[in-house]
Every structure is written in C-alpha cells, then in structure tokens.
Design an enzyme around this catalytic site. Structure first.
Site, mmCIF file in Angstrom:
data_model
loop_
_atom_site.group_PDB
_atom_site.id
_atom_site.type_symbol
_atom_site.label_atom_id
_atom_site.label_comp_id
_atom_site.label_asym_id
_atom_site.label_seq_id
_atom_site.Cartn_x
_atom_site.Cartn_y
_atom_site.Cartn_z
ATOM 1 N N GLU A 127 0.700 -7.395 -23.567
ATOM 2 C CA GLU A 127 1.712 -7.477 -22.490
ATOM 3 C C GLU A 127 1.327 -8.496 -21.413
ATOM 4 O O GLU A 127 2.193 -8.960 -20.674
ATOM 5 C CB GLU A 127 1.967 -6.118 -21.853
ATOM 6 C CG GLU A 127 0.841 -5.565 -21.010
ATOM 7 C CD GLU A 127 1.257 -4.264 -20.309
ATOM 8 O OE1 GLU A 127 2.397 -4.157 -19.832
ATOM 9 O OE2 GLU A 127 0.421 -3.354 -20.256
ATOM 10 N N GLU B 143 -3.574 1.650 -26.671
ATOM 11 C CA GLU B 143 -3.579 1.221 -25.268
ATOM 12 C C GLU B 143 -4.283 -0.124 -25.121
ATOM 13 O O GLU B 143 -3.798 -1.007 -24.423
ATOM 14 C CB GLU B 143 -4.243 2.287 -24.389
ATOM 15 C CG GLU B 143 -4.443 1.880 -22.948
ATOM 16 C CD GLU B 143 -3.168 1.446 -22.232
ATOM 17 O OE1 GLU B 143 -2.056 1.758 -22.728
ATOM 18 O OE2 GLU B 143 -3.272 0.772 -21.188
ATOM 19 N N LYS C 15 -2.338 -3.529 -23.659
ATOM 20 C CA LYS C 15 -2.877 -4.262 -22.510
ATOM 21 C C LYS C 15 -2.968 -5.740 -22.827
ATOM 22 O O LYS C 15 -2.584 -6.597 -22.049
ATOM 23 C CB LYS C 15 -4.276 -3.750 -22.133
ATOM 24 C CG LYS C 15 -4.320 -2.482 -21.336
ATOM 25 C CD LYS C 15 -3.849 -2.574 -19.905
ATOM 26 C CE LYS C 15 -2.424 -2.276 -19.605
ATOM 27 N NZ LYS C 15 -1.740 -1.120 -20.079
ATOM 28 N N ASN D 289 -4.714 7.554 6.313
ATOM 29 C CA ASN D 289 -4.695 7.191 4.901
ATOM 30 C C ASN D 289 -5.786 8.015 4.236
ATOM 31 O O ASN D 289 -6.941 7.930 4.628
ATOM 32 C CB ASN D 289 -4.978 5.694 4.738
ATOM 33 C CG ASN D 289 -5.103 5.304 3.270
ATOM 34 O OD1 ASN D 289 -4.561 5.984 2.402
ATOM 35 N ND2 ASN D 289 -5.839 4.236 2.996
ATOM 36 N N GLY D 290 -5.420 8.852 3.267
ATOM 37 C CA GLY D 290 -6.422 9.682 2.599
ATOM 38 C C GLY D 290 -5.880 11.078 2.371
ATOM 39 O O GLY D 290 -4.684 11.333 2.489
ATOM 40 N N LYS E 48 7.769 -3.435 -13.660
ATOM 41 C CA LYS E 48 6.805 -2.360 -13.403
ATOM 42 C C LYS E 48 7.407 -0.999 -13.746
ATOM 43 O O LYS E 48 6.735 -0.127 -14.231
ATOM 44 C CB LYS E 48 6.372 -2.375 -11.936
ATOM 45 C CG LYS E 48 5.311 -1.350 -11.585
ATOM 46 C CD LYS E 48 4.066 -1.510 -12.432
ATOM 47 C CE LYS E 48 3.061 -0.406 -12.233
ATOM 48 N NZ LYS E 48 1.981 -0.438 -13.244
ATOM 49 N N ARG F 154 0.828 -1.221 0.000
ATOM 50 C CA ARG F 154 0.000 0.000 0.000
ATOM 51 C C ARG F 154 0.852 1.257 0.000
ATOM 52 O O ARG F 154 0.366 2.361 -0.256
ATOM 53 C CB ARG F 154 -0.920 0.014 1.220
ATOM 54 C CG ARG F 154 -1.908 -1.121 1.308
ATOM 55 C CD ARG F 154 -2.767 -1.008 2.558
ATOM 56 N NE ARG F 154 -3.654 0.134 2.476
ATOM 57 C CZ ARG F 154 -4.856 0.103 1.896
ATOM 58 N NH1 ARG F 154 -5.283 -1.011 1.344
ATOM 59 N NH2 ARG F 154 -5.613 1.177 1.840
HETATM 60 C C1 AGP Z 1 1.864 -0.312 -19.267
HETATM 61 O O1 AGP Z 1 0.884 -1.297 -19.002
HETATM 62 C C2 AGP Z 1 3.269 -0.844 -19.173
HETATM 63 N N1 AGP Z 1 3.505 -1.428 -17.909
HETATM 64 C C3 AGP Z 1 4.313 0.168 -19.640
HETATM 65 O O2 AGP Z 1 3.985 0.536 -20.957
HETATM 66 C C4 AGP Z 1 4.415 1.455 -18.802
HETATM 67 O O3 AGP Z 1 3.291 2.255 -19.003
HETATM 68 C C5 AGP Z 1 5.653 2.228 -19.284
HETATM 69 O O4 AGP Z 1 6.791 1.435 -18.989
HETATM 70 C C6 AGP Z 1 5.814 3.606 -18.631
HETATM 71 O O5 AGP Z 1 5.964 3.458 -17.254
HETATM 72 P P1 AGP Z 1 5.857 4.787 -16.343
HETATM 73 O O6 AGP Z 1 4.463 5.304 -16.504
HETATM 74 O O7 AGP Z 1 6.149 4.318 -14.944
HETATM 75 O O8 AGP Z 1 6.875 5.762 -16.842
#
Ligand code: AGP
Length: 614
Positions: free
Chosen positions: A494, A487, A491, A98-99, A609, A29
C-alpha cells in the site's frame, strides 16, 4: 493524544489570536473538540476543531494570556461539555490536559464527598477541583493562598499520564505547566512565554524552547520561566534553539508520520493496557464491557468483522480467543459478511474492529449482525465514532490519532486489546488465574521488547534498500503469524505499490511456490513457536528453488541465520503475543522500502485513511 497551547505576554498582544492560530498547527493531535480560556473573558468550548471554535468566539473576547486545547477523546464523548478547558466549582481554576488520569474515579469520589460538583464525564476536570481543594485547604484569606503550592500538592496525588497547562483567574499573568508521560515544551519569547504539546505553535514566535521531562512542573509569566520537580526542588535547564519547520515539529522530528507512529508503538501498547490489567489476579478490567458482562458469559460464538489491517488483527484474535478462551471464532472481511446469510442468534457476538470507527463495510456488517439479534462489540480507536456509538459495547484502543494512511500503531493496539479481551472472556470460561497472570505479565513486558526492535531500525533500513529494486514479495507465516504475513504484505504494497502477497506457509506447495525464483524474495515469519520446525521446512523448499529469504527470527536463533539470506531478530515472548512483536520489523521494512523509492509514504496514491464508501 490532545493538543495544548498556552500563552502569557505583555499587554497589547492579541492572546486570543495567538492561541487560535497556534491550535491550527496542533489539529493533527486531535480534532474531536476545541476550547479556550482567558482570565479576562472566560471560556468558549465546542465539538469540532479550530474553525468551529473561531465561529463561537465573541467579538469582545480578549486578554493577554490564556490556555487552549484540541481534544482526542479518551474518557467521555466528544461534546462541548467534555471539551477542555475544565474548571473548578468557582470557575476560577482552569486546566487543559493531554493524557489519562488513572485514579480519577477515586479522586472524583473523594472530591464529590467534599462537596465538589462536576460538570463533565472527563477525567481532566478532577484536576481543577483537586487544585481548588488544595488551595482552600491552605486556609487564611483567599489572597494569601499560594496557587503554585496548591497545584504541586494536587499533582502529587495524581496517577497516570499528563501534560497540562493550569491557569488561575486571580493570577492572569501566570500559567503552570506539568509533564508526566505526555510531552510539554516551553517557548521563551521576549516579554512573552508559551506552553505547548510540541514546538509547532511556538515557532512563529520564538525558536528558543525548553522541553520538560517527566515529573517536572514549570511556571511561566510574560518575563520569566521557572522549572521544578514535584518535590519542589529547582531544575536548571538550558534553552535549545530548534531549527525544525512547523511540520517537522508535528512529526516530532521524524520525516514522516508513519515512522513517528511506528516509534510510538511501545507507548501505544502501554496506553492500551493502562488501568486494564489486574496482574496479581490474572484478570482484565474492560470498563466498556461492564454493561454486557452477563450476556458475554452466554456467548458461544464470535464473528469478527473488519477490513484490511484491522481484519488481520481479527485473525490474530481468532487464534487467541479459540486457544485461550475456548470460544469458536471466525473472521470475515466487512465487505463479504454483509452479503452472507450467516446463521446468527443472541448467543453470537459480532465484533467490529476499526481504527477510524467509520469504515462503511465494517459498519454495515455490524448492522447486519444486529439485525439478526447478535450482541455487537466494537474495538475502536476513535471515541464517539459511528461504530463506537452503534455497537452495544466495546473497548477503546487509546492509541491516539493515527495520521499516516498505513496503519501501524493502531494494529499493535488492536492486537493488544484482543489479548485483553481474551483474558476477560477466558477467565469467564475456565482460564486459570495462573494462565491469566502469565499473559498479563508478558503483555506488560511488550513495550520494552518493541523498543529493542526499534533500536534495529538502522539495519532494517539497509535491508530495505538492498531489496528495494524487487518487484515481487511473498510473505509467509503460520498459526498466530499467518495474519502477520498478510499484514506485512499489505504494508509493503500500500505504500510501495509493488506486488506483495501474504500466504499461509503450508499453502505455498498448493500454488504460490511456482512463482519463486532468484528474483522473487520471501519474508518468512519464523520465530520460535509451536510451528517453527514447519517454517524451517518451508524455508528449505524456497531455498531449493533459489528464492531469497528474509526471516523474522527469535533473538539467539543462529540456525536460521545459516539458512536464509537476511534476518531481522525479535525478542522471545509467548506465542499468542508474538504477532505484536513480529509485525514491527515488517512495518519498518515497508516504511524504509517506500522511502527509498521516494514515494509519498503518509499519503499513498489511491488510498484514504478512512474508507467511508462501499
Ligand atoms: C491499513 O494500513 C489500511 N490503511 C487499511 O487496510 C485500513 O486498515 C482499513 O481500511 C480499515 O480501516 P479502519 O481500521 O479505520 O476500519
């Protein structure tokens, strides 16, 4: 989103150990900073998460009760000073929160005038001083004052969202909780009671829990718990025995973080908008841009730099800003812009969009813009991240941590923030109050419209299963939904690892349509807007080649249903905001498609991520 955990129990139990171990299950969180307060030992706070906090806990730190917190920064940098718990002047009243307290500035001014001194930039600290003020206003001897009444009086003056735990040094056994917009659950143990943001830290001790509702306050002691409303009327609520695992509790009962985060979409749009729309004047209030308002008036060109999903948000922003703020905009993926010899000057604004605020390609593109004298702005979700620190100004998303690699709620927030920026810049450049009010009104209506789409997730799951054997997908859209096509495709690819490509619908005839046959479905974003008829023509072209078509369509559009194989409906909104609704069924479709294939939805292969490498 922050993590709260509080404990009060019989003598002999190691409250400190219980609190620190409980925080571990809440690290998803927030992990900017951590802190703990125990009446018998005082407080310890640090940047970083539980491991950092443990290192700073003195050997003799002990007690039978306490409150603890993990922070996801919204106001104030992620430093020890801004870490929770926060206290009043006397260091006797402590709070974790939290908020977002919307009226914290006016409360802080009032309390400062009454002689309170503040130690942090956090909105949360105001709560501790407000309770202190209410307690002293009761008069009489300190021992005769009623802490619960003071807390209740204070909470009745607060506007915004909170999930809190509040503790008073003079009453170490008792802890007060309150909920308004941020989750709070009580754990009912044998001779011990708990307060937490979700059940995960409670489960090792008891499975008997009570979830608070908005507007409710609770008081726990080692032997008891009481619940009442802000008007002090009592609440009777049966405990529930939950059989979730700790991990399921972190996901709010959803199977994956991705679905949890898609379902958070309405709240995320509310939080992105919170305190930033002056609807009656058709204005946007963006505190993070106050320092550069004059420079922004002179900006005559915007270059958006971002990667992946964030770059598609930029593409939506391009249409918004050009149509409604009349500023020329171009969007460049970070990894390309940094090698261009772009013609930039001080009237150019380079806007970096990034959920993590650490994407190296985006960061280096911003540095390139800065080197050439551009004003640099960030639209960032992670407070205190590198992009947030290195840009001249910016807008925080307030979307909370996004755990799943596939970005969903952050994308909604990025487009919402760009709509706010459009109002902000547009009203500097001739956008009328009437126009601003219409966009503001439609923005505020979005969360409920997203909720209506989310109610269809059962039907969308069935649709995803129907197409889950397909190996190829084309996503097509035009104008504001050109970016949504890209987009939707990213989705799907990936998290399902299949070939899916976004394409401007008008571009199909220049090549992509050669791929179309009965085995190659197309997702067509064809909601009622200024290019709807064009989209219908494109769908006819595909059907003429036996290509299956799934349409994203506006509620009530019966004509399109006769034309395509399947439809996912969304409510009507103004064209510039349609991507914020139209992407939601595509997020759900991708999620259920990958789930049907039994893939690791939250942690897809080969991806991270945050991409902090070139
Ligand atoms: C999106 O689903 C991906 N995980 C990837 O395209 C991501 O948006 C991109 O790496 C940019 O990341 P950021 O927004 O943390 O800069």
């Amino acid at each position: 989103m922050c993590g709260i955990f509080a404990y009060t129990g019989k003598k002999g139990k190691d409250a400190g150990g219980i609190l620190l171990n409980g925080l571990l299950s809440l690290e998803y969180r927030g992990y900017d900073s951590a802190g703990i307060y125990m009446p018998e030992s005082g407080s310890v706070k640090t940047p970083g998460a539980v491991a950092e906090l443990r290192k700073k806990i003195p050997k003799d730190f002990k007690g039978k009760s306490g409150i603890a917190h993990l922070r996801w920064a919204t106001h104030g940098e992620p430093t020890a000073k801004n870490a929770h718990p926060h206290s009043d002047c006397g260091g006797e009243i402590w709070v974790v929160h939290n908020g977002i307290i919307e009226n914290f500035k006016e409360l802080k001014e009032k309390l400062s005038k009454a002689g309170h001194t503040f130690k942090s930039d956090s909105d949360t600290e105001v709560l501790a001083h407000l309770v202190e003020e209410k307690l002293s206003a009761q008069g009489g001897s300190a021992s005769g004052r009623n802490f619960e009444k003071a807390a209740l009086a204070a909470l009745n003056e607060v506007r915004g969202t909170y999930g809190i735990a509040l503790q008073y040094k003079k009453e170490p056994d008792r802890i007060i909780a309150a909920r308004m917009g941020s989750p709070i659950v009580l754990g009912l143990g044998d001779g011990e009671h708990f307060i937490a943001s979700d059940p995960s830290p409670i489960l090792p001790h008891t499975r008997k829990v009570v979830f608070l509702e908005d507007g409710e306050v609770a008081v726990i002691t080692p032997e008891s718990h009481r619940i009442f409303r802000l008007d002090a009327t009592k609440v009777k609520r049966k405990a529930t025995e939950i059989d979730w695992s700790a991990e399921e509790a972190q996901k709010g009962g959803y199977e994956h973080f991705m679905l949890k985060e898609i379902m958070e979409g309405p709240e995320v749009v509310r939080n992105t908008l919170r305190g930033r729309l002056i609807e009656e004047k058709g204005l946007a209030k963006l505190g993070g841009l106050e320092g550069v308002t004059k420079q922004l008036e002179k900006v005559d060109r915007i270059i958006m730099v971002a990667c992946g999903t964030a770059s598609y948000a930029g593409m939506v922003g391009e249409y918004m800003l050009e149509e409604h703020a009349r500023i020329p905009v171009e969007v460049e993926i970070g990894s390309e812009f940094r090698y261009r010899k772009a013609v930039i000057n001080e009237r150019t604004a380079v806007v970096g969009i990034s959920q993590s605020g650490e994407t190296l390609d985006t960061l280096e593109a911003l540095r390139e813009g800065k080197r050439h004298g551009a004003l640099t702005l960030g639209i960032v979700n992670t407070v205190g991240s590198t992009i947030a620190r290195e840009t001249d100004a910016g807008v925080y998303n307030h979307a909370g941590p996004e755990i799943s690699v596939a970005s969903t709620k952050a994308f909604l927030s990025q487009m919402t923030a760009l709509a706010l920026l459009t109002i902000f810049l547009g009203r500097q450049r001739g956008m009328t109050q009437k126009e601003g009010k219409e966009i503001a009104r439609e923005l505020k209506a979005l969360p409920e419209k997203i909720e209506k789409i989310l109610e269809q997730r059962g039907a969308i799951e069935k649709l995803a299963k129907k197409y889950s054997k397909n190996r190829d997908f084309l996503y097509i859209g035009r104008k504001y939904n050109y970016a949504v096509a890209f987009e939707g495709a990213i989705k799907l690819k990936e998290i399902s690892y299949i070939h899916a490509e976004g394409c401007g619908a008008g571009e199909m005839k220049h090549g992509p349509i050669a791929m179309i046959d009965e085995h190659f479905p197309t997702m067509a974003i064809a909601t009622k807007d200024s290019v709807y008829e064009k989209m219908i023509s494109n769908i006819h072209e595909i059907k003429a080649r036996k290509g299956p078509v799934i349409a994203i369509a506006t509620e009530g559009d019966k004509e399109i249903a006769r034309l395509v194989d399947d439809v996912m409906y969304v409510p009507q909104t103004i064209e510039m905001l349609s991507p914020i609704l139209n992407v939601v069924p595509l997020q759900l479709f991708a999620y259920y498609f990958a789930k049907e294939k039994g893939l690791n939805v939250d942690r897809p292969r080969n991806l991270a991520k945050s991409v902090t490498v070139e």
